[in-house]
Design an enzyme around this catalytic site. Structure first.
Site, PDB file in Angstrom:
ATOM      1  N   GLN A   1      28.788 114.936 134.361  1.00  0.00           N
ATOM      2  CA  GLN A   1      27.705 114.477 133.498  1.00  0.00           C
ATOM      3  C   GLN A   1      26.511 114.161 134.392  1.00  0.00           C
ATOM      4  OE1 GLN A   1      28.517 114.101 129.805  1.00  0.00           O
ATOM      5  NE2 GLN A   1      30.053 115.524 130.622  1.00  0.00           N
TER       6      GLN A   1
ATOM      7  N   GLY B   1      27.623 107.939 122.461  1.00  0.00           N
ATOM      8  CA  GLY B   1      28.080 109.105 123.207  1.00  0.00           C
ATOM      9  C   GLY B   1      26.955 109.781 123.980  1.00  0.00           C
ATOM     10  N   HIS B   2      27.334 110.727 124.816  1.00  0.00           N
ATOM     11  CA  HIS B   2      26.336 111.386 125.668  1.00  0.00           C
ATOM     12  C   HIS B   2      25.356 112.211 124.838  1.00  0.00           C
ATOM     13  CE1 HIS B   2      29.340 114.952 126.501  1.00  0.00           C
ATOM     14  NE2 HIS B   2      29.304 114.627 125.247  1.00  0.00           N
ATOM     15  N   ASN B   3      24.124 112.220 125.320  1.00  0.00           N
ATOM     16  CA  ASN B   3      23.061 113.024 124.719  1.00  0.00           C
ATOM     17  C   ASN B   3      22.632 112.567 123.334  1.00  0.00           C
ATOM     18  OD1 ASN B   3      24.502 114.958 126.746  1.00  0.00           O
ATOM     19  ND2 ASN B   3      22.454 115.784 126.448  1.00  0.00           N
TER      20      ASN B   3
END
Lengths: 318, 318, 318
Positions: free
Chosen positions: C187, C228-230
């Site tokens: 990531q 969460g990511h993004n």
């Protein structure tokens, strides 16, 4: 501790052959220098098979034990177990010593180590982590800042533990007195994490009451996940954020749990099971299938039921 | 701070008798040197009973206050409350001083103490904990690594706080401006934890906005649990993993909350209530019963409804 | 790293014009010195538009790319992406250096800083926080004890981060081998938090896989929340305790999420959406409305359905 002394501490009478006891375990797992207990009719068949040195149980069940098994008669075996667990509880302290370090480790100087810690090669540990007594961390593992690992836990090779993860906190186990107080069952087991495991930020993996909570090889966990004591999480299983697995549930390999899904305790979740987000699993699940809903059913059944329900509600004039 | 100064800071006019104000509280709880506010018709009956020195309220409600109560007229009492709360906010800093330590304490040298900390006998505090200003921790309590306790909180005797637990973080309270921004209501209360309480890993117990969030004697919490501000959690209640209690909810004694269950705020949960895992409680609950589902109903009703629904869906041909 | 070297590391053949590659991004976002990948038919239209220097894809899609785009042919583009991501992963270490500090900062001496940290004026950082490499924290922000901020993240002005909050932990992203193992997608993005944001205790905000996870100005989060990511969380949105937003979901401004609510990933949640507690959002939501249930529907529809269902169950004799 001598069995006679344990009996005395618990206020129970014992006049059999004395023996040095080293710990406590379940009827099926207790060895010849451990004591056990019987409190749940579900495990009645295990009475005759136990290898325990001694068993806490009600008088009426004593005859079902093997002849050589010593008995500590009590009307409250679970409560006495809780009291006994304290006698074997680990003596938590702030004592520290220099860990055994492998080659090429990179350890922040703020990290605090208990005694007898063993760290493999190429381990990186960032700031403000705590590594308890008798912990082993194998080669190539990375701990981000502010991770806590309790005493006697093991972390495999090439793992990544994210900030705030807690490994080996006490499982949630109590006996209850007649007046409603809760007596702690000291959680004298540990956690063993296999190789290539990733544990997300602020996850909590509880240590076993007896024995071990296992997180097998290649498991990957997102953030804020709870794994109860004595779970056995199968290899390569995946857990999305905020999922929770209650105590003593066994999860097969390559299972997938969606976000905020959960299971009850003492279940068997088969290999390759997929559980949809937000589902609540209340029964053991056959492997290779997808489940959804609460209580969780097969996903295709859930979809069919959702469609039927929707159709039913459309037709219905209240 | 003088009331005239508070009025000035809030941009409100005040020409009554001035008085030194020491804090803010609700209409029913504010004392003679505190200010209060009125923003919710639900509490209208409390206007005439308040003992507050002064009240922020709309002009039309001012007449309902006792004659001697000073009034700060505003069209936005809740927003003004938020601004006023900042005037009484605790001044967070990194100042430290040596705590008052009882006998036989075992404190890791990495632990950071604010000022005026009082620690009882036989307390153990593991690595990297933070104990804020004016915190009291009573005898026999154990803090695992990486616990954070905010200023002015109290922890009773023989408690166990697991790693990552946060005690006294700010409750979630904001006033909202007309253009959609949120103005913090400073959480000037605290948390008091009774004796024999166990708080699991990575739990978060918020401090009260005014007054105190209580975790009463003998409460046991599993991991990752959220307790909102101003809750009062009754003695010997149990919380399984990832449960959440929203702000100002009062839970009776010996209540049991299953994993991932939750309640709305401002509810009354009776003594000996049991809430099944995953349930969502949206109304106050009568004591001594078991509840399930979302919105939660009595468990036996939930079971009956589940059975009926299942039977209905089987019969229905879409 | 030269593209020829990347190809070699991935075991792929490449004989086009070589180029120095600086990173990885999606088809739509990759720039002229980044590589990308194509693994999901949903993004097929983006193939012809990409500005990426090179793309990992199956042979049959190569022709859809712009003529000048270099191609790395593979049957497993997602797995190769995962392997490539490691080549650009940040080199985590315990190296520290003195941060650039603004005026009037109050930083506890136990706080650990990585390299190149920039701290604005009047920042307060309490004990045992960790601030990773290349982090920026702007003026007036307060970090309570035991906060962890990973490398390359930014925190705006006048923010409050509560204890145990983790900013920038790895998003949950893996490619899967045919034999069921999971290969980490490193990531390599970050988290940017706007001004006036409050992040509750033990929240976890994941860094982006590529690019940035945004928490926009004025967002307020209660405790134990997972982002969460993004994700891109719109300005002034509110999140009650234990809510979770899965990866790549975009939330509009002034959205409100109730306690224990959640969304799936890759959704679009409109401005001023309100999601009731415990709801599970599985589809994108139009702005300005209130939603409830699982799968979430409009709240008024949910209420009507609940009423109908209740009435239906009352009438039904099983």
């Amino acid at each position: 501790m001598l069995l006679s002394k344990i009996a005395k501490e618990l206020g129970l009478s014992f006049d059999g052959e004395d023996i040095e006891i080293t710990g406590i375990h379940t009827l099926s797992e207790a060895g010849s220098v451990q004591i056990s207990f019987f409190d749940n009719a579900r495990y009645k068949d295990q009475l005759s098979q136990t290898r325990a040195a001694a068993v806490l149980c009600e008088e009426r069940y004593a005859l079902l034990l093997p002849k050589e098994t010593r008995v500590l008669i009590t009307d409250e075996p679970y409560l006495k177990l809780a009291l006994a667990s304290k006698l074997f509880a680990y003596n938590i302290s702030t004592k520290t010593s220099t860990p055994s370090l492998g080659k090429n480790c990179d350890i922040d100087k703020s990290v605090v180590f208990g005694r007898n810690v063993v760290i493999g090669d190429d381990v990186i540990i960032l700031a403000n982590c705590y590594i308890g007594d008798d912990v082993t961390i194998k080669a190539g593992t990375l701990l981000h800042a502010n991770v806590s690992i309790y005493h006697h836990c093991e972390v495999g090779q090439n793992c990544i533990l994210h900030s705030g993860a807690v490994i080996g906190s006490d499982g949630f186990g109590f006996a209850h007195t007649k007046d409603g107080r809760h007596v702690k069952i000291y959680q004298n087991g540990n956690v063993i994490i296999g190789d290539d495991v990733e544990i997300g930020a602020n996850c909590a993996i509880d240590r076993a009451v007896f024995g071990t909570t296992y997180i097998r090889e290649g498991v990957k966990m997102d953030n804020l996940i709870q794994i109860g004591h004595n779970c056995d999480i199968g290899a390569y299983s995946l857990f999305a954020g905020q999922a929770g697995i209650a105590g003593s549930t066994k999860v097969g390999r390559n299972a997938v749990f969606g976000g905020q899904s959960a299971t009850s305790g003492h279940l068997n979740i088969g290999d390759f099971v997929q559980v949809a987000g937000k589902s609540g699993v209340t029964k053991s699940l056959e492997g290779g299938k997808t489940y959804a809903g609460f209580p969780a059913v097969e996903h295709k059944e859930w979809l069919k039921n959702q469609a039927k329900l929707s159709s039913l509600l459309k037709k219905f004039k209240s």
